[in-house]
Design a protein around this motif. Structure first.
Motif, PDB file in Angstrom:
ATOM      1  N   GLN A 120      13.427  17.556 -31.202  1.00 63.23           N
ATOM      2  CA  GLN A 120      12.800  16.372 -30.625  1.00 63.23           C
ATOM      3  C   GLN A 120      13.720  15.726 -29.590  1.00 63.23           C
ATOM      4  O   GLN A 120      13.266  15.209 -28.573  1.00 63.23           O
ATOM      5  N   ALA A 121      15.030  15.771 -29.830  1.00 61.93           N
ATOM      6  CA  ALA A 121      15.989  15.180 -28.889  1.00 61.93           C
ATOM      7  C   ALA A 121      15.963  15.913 -27.552  1.00 61.93           C
ATOM      8  O   ALA A 121      15.997  15.279 -26.492  1.00 61.93           O
ATOM      9  N   LEU A 122      15.898  17.229 -27.580  1.00 65.90           N
ATOM     10  CA  LEU A 122      15.833  18.001 -26.337  1.00 65.90           C
ATOM     11  C   LEU A 122      14.530  17.712 -25.590  1.00 65.90           C
ATOM     12  O   LEU A 122      14.523  17.604 -24.358  1.00 65.90           O
ATOM     13  N   ASP A 123      13.433  17.581 -26.336  1.00 66.36           N
ATOM     14  CA  ASP A 123      12.156  17.265 -25.699  1.00 66.36           C
ATOM     15  C   ASP A 123      12.201  15.895 -25.029  1.00 66.36           C
ATOM     16  O   ASP A 123      11.715  15.719 -23.912  1.00 66.36           O
ATOM     17  N   THR A 124      12.775  14.921 -25.715  1.00 67.01           N
ATOM     18  CA  THR A 124      12.893  13.572 -25.158  1.00 67.01           C
ATOM     19  C   THR A 124      13.769  13.574 -23.910  1.00 67.01           C
ATOM     20  O   THR A 124      13.420  12.966 -22.890  1.00 67.01           O
ATOM     21  N   PHE A 125      14.905  14.265 -23.985  1.00 68.84           N
ATOM     22  CA  PHE A 125      15.797  14.333 -22.828  1.00 68.84           C
ATOM     23  C   PHE A 125      15.115  15.034 -21.656  1.00 68.84           C
ATOM     24  O   PHE A 125      15.220  14.595 -20.515  1.00 68.84           O
ATOM     25  N   ARG A 126      14.379  16.129 -21.922  1.00 72.62           N
ATOM     26  CA  ARG A 126      13.680  16.845 -20.860  1.00 72.62           C
ATOM     27  C   ARG A 126      12.615  15.962 -20.225  1.00 72.62           C
ATOM     28  O   ARG A 126      12.442  15.972 -19.004  1.00 72.62           O
ATOM     29  N   ASP A 127      11.913  15.160 -21.033  1.00 75.21           N
ATOM     30  CA  ASP A 127      10.907  14.249 -20.490  1.00 75.21           C
ATOM     31  C   ASP A 127      11.547  13.190 -19.593  1.00 75.21           C
ATOM     32  O   ASP A 127      11.002  12.863 -18.529  1.00 75.21           O
ATOM     33  N   MET A 128      12.690  12.653 -20.010  1.00 79.30           N
ATOM     34  CA  MET A 128      13.393  11.665 -19.184  1.00 79.30           C
ATOM     35  C   MET A 128      13.890  12.309 -17.887  1.00 79.30           C
ATOM     36  O   MET A 128      13.793  11.711 -16.811  1.00 79.30           O
ATOM     37  N   GLN A 129      14.404  13.537 -17.989  1.00 79.13           N
ATOM     38  CA  GLN A 129      14.881  14.245 -16.809  1.00 79.13           C
ATOM     39  C   GLN A 129      13.711  14.543 -15.861  1.00 79.13           C
ATOM     40  O   GLN A 129      13.834  14.370 -14.651  1.00 79.13           O
ATOM     41  N   LEU A 174       0.828  -1.193   0.000  1.00 80.00           N
ATOM     42  CA  LEU A 174       0.000   0.000   0.000  1.00 80.00           C
ATOM     43  C   LEU A 174       0.874   1.260   0.000  1.00 80.00           C
ATOM     44  O   LEU A 174       0.598   2.211  -0.736  1.00 80.00           O
ATOM     45  N   ALA A 175       1.944   1.258   0.781  1.00 78.34           N
ATOM     46  CA  ALA A 175       2.858   2.402   0.801  1.00 78.34           C
ATOM     47  C   ALA A 175       3.558   2.567  -0.543  1.00 78.34           C
ATOM     48  O   ALA A 175       3.735   3.685  -1.033  1.00 78.34           O
ATOM     49  N   LYS A 176       3.929   1.449  -1.163  1.00 79.17           N
ATOM     50  CA  LYS A 176       4.564   1.493  -2.481  1.00 79.17           C
ATOM     51  C   LYS A 176       3.608   2.069  -3.522  1.00 79.17           C
ATOM     52  O   LYS A 176       4.000   2.882  -4.360  1.00 79.17           O
ATOM     53  N   ALA A 177       2.352   1.654  -3.449  1.00 75.89           N
ATOM     54  CA  ALA A 177       1.342   2.180  -4.372  1.00 75.89           C
ATOM     55  C   ALA A 177       1.127   3.671  -4.142  1.00 75.89           C
ATOM     56  O   ALA A 177       0.939   4.433  -5.097  1.00 75.89           O
ATOM     57  N   GLY A 178       1.190   4.098  -2.891  1.00 77.19           N
ATOM     58  CA  GLY A 178       1.063   5.528  -2.582  1.00 77.19           C
ATOM     59  C   GLY A 178       2.193   6.334  -3.189  1.00 77.19           C
ATOM     60  O   GLY A 178       1.970   7.424  -3.741  1.00 77.19           O
ATOM     61  N   LYS A 179       3.406   5.815  -3.115  1.00 74.49           N
ATOM     62  CA  LYS A 179       4.554   6.511  -3.714  1.00 74.49           C
ATOM     63  C   LYS A 179       4.438   6.552  -5.229  1.00 74.49           C
ATOM     64  O   LYS A 179       4.756   7.566  -5.864  1.00 74.49           O
ATOM     65  N   GLN A 180       3.978   5.460  -5.825  1.00 73.48           N
ATOM     66  CA  GLN A 180       3.806   5.445  -7.276  1.00 73.48           C
ATOM     67  C   GLN A 180       2.717   6.417  -7.708  1.00 73.48           C
ATOM     68  O   GLN A 180       2.855   7.113  -8.707  1.00 73.48           O
ATOM     69  N   PHE A 181       1.627   6.481  -6.932  1.00 73.06           N
ATOM     70  CA  PHE A 181       0.562   7.431  -7.236  1.00 73.06           C
ATOM     71  C   PHE A 181       1.078   8.858  -7.127  1.00 73.06           C
ATOM     72  O   PHE A 181       0.763   9.707  -7.961  1.00 73.06           O
ATOM     73  N   GLU A 182       1.877   9.118  -6.104  1.00 74.03           N
ATOM     74  CA  GLU A 182       2.476  10.449  -5.919  1.00 74.03           C
ATOM     75  C   GLU A 182       3.337  10.815  -7.124  1.00 74.03           C
ATOM     76  O   GLU A 182       3.286  11.934  -7.626  1.00 74.03           O
ATOM     77  N   ALA A 183       4.130   9.860  -7.618  1.00 75.52           N
ATOM     78  CA  ALA A 183       4.990  10.114  -8.775  1.00 75.52           C
ATOM     79  C   ALA A 183       4.168  10.385 -10.025  1.00 75.52           C
ATOM     80  O   ALA A 183       4.482  11.306 -10.798  1.00 75.52           O
ATOM     81  N   VAL A 184       3.109   9.618 -10.234  1.00 73.75           N
ATOM     82  CA  VAL A 184       2.259   9.829 -11.418  1.00 73.75           C
ATOM     83  C   VAL A 184       1.575  11.190 -11.344  1.00 73.75           C
ATOM     84  O   VAL A 184       1.547  11.942 -12.322  1.00 73.75           O
ATOM     85  N   PHE A 185       1.043  11.525 -10.180  1.00 70.01           N
ATOM     86  CA  PHE A 185       0.358  12.807 -10.006  1.00 70.01           C
ATOM     87  C   PHE A 185       1.315  13.977 -10.225  1.00 70.01           C
ATOM     88  O   PHE A 185       1.004  14.927 -10.940  1.00 70.01           O
ATOM     89  N   THR A 186       2.491  13.905  -9.628  1.00 67.46           N
ATOM     90  CA  THR A 186       3.486  14.968  -9.783  1.00 67.46           C
ATOM     91  C   THR A 186       3.949  15.051 -11.230  1.00 67.46           C
ATOM     92  O   THR A 186       4.159  16.150 -11.753  1.00 67.46           O
ATOM     93  N   GLY A 187       4.094  13.920 -11.893  1.00 70.99           N
ATOM     94  CA  GLY A 187       4.487  13.906 -13.298  1.00 70.99           C
ATOM     95  C   GLY A 187       3.457  14.578 -14.190  1.00 70.99           C
ATOM     96  O   GLY A 187       3.802  15.337 -15.099  1.00 70.99           O
ATOM     97  N   MET A 188       2.188  14.304 -13.928  1.00 73.85           N
ATOM     98  CA  MET A 188       1.130  14.952 -14.705  1.00 73.85           C
ATOM     99  C   MET A 188       1.129  16.454 -14.472  1.00 73.85           C
ATOM    100  O   MET A 188       0.935  17.245 -15.407  1.00 73.85           O
TER     101      MET A 188
END
Length: 113
Positions: free
Chosen positions: A65-74, A33-47
């Motif tokens: 496109q390369a800069l956009d891809t790198f920024r998304d990964m970062q 449950l705690a792991k799912a909470g952290k994953q939800f937090e990451a998804v929410f913050t990412g959005m």
């Protein structure tokens, strides 16, 4: 059916209206449950971060496109670190809410590290 298979079937816990074991009992733990909470937090913050990036308050100096891809990964790495070390609290709120609905997890609230 062999004796071993019949024995394994007999040991299976039968639950629910269908008479079949859902197999979810092994996943119902405070750690999951705690792991799912952290994953939800990451998804929410990412959005939220992605939405902020799409606002584009100014035109960038370089566009590719390369800069956009790198920024998304970062951004994804930053979001994971934020959820792990400096959470906003939405994941903990979700974890606390879900733990109240599961009586076997109510022995102590699931906390994030």
């Amino acid at each position: 059916m062999t004796a071993d298979v019949a024995s394994a079937v007999a040991k299976t816990q039968i639950t629910g209206a269908t008479g079949l074991d859902s197999g979810l009992a092994r996943t119902a733990s405070k750690e999951n449950l705690a792991k799912a909470g952290k994953q939800f937090e990451a998804v929410f913050t990412g959005m939220m971060l992605k939405s902020m990036r799409q606002a584009k308050l100014a035109d960038p100096l370089f566009q590719s496109q390369a800069l956009d891809t790198f920024r998304d990964m970062q951004d994804q790495k930053v979001v994971q670190q934020m959820a792990e070390h400096t959470p906003l609290g939405i994941g903990k709120a979700m974890t606390d809410f879900l733990s109240r609905s599961q009586p076997d997890l109510n022995h102590g609230s699931a906390t994030e590290s």
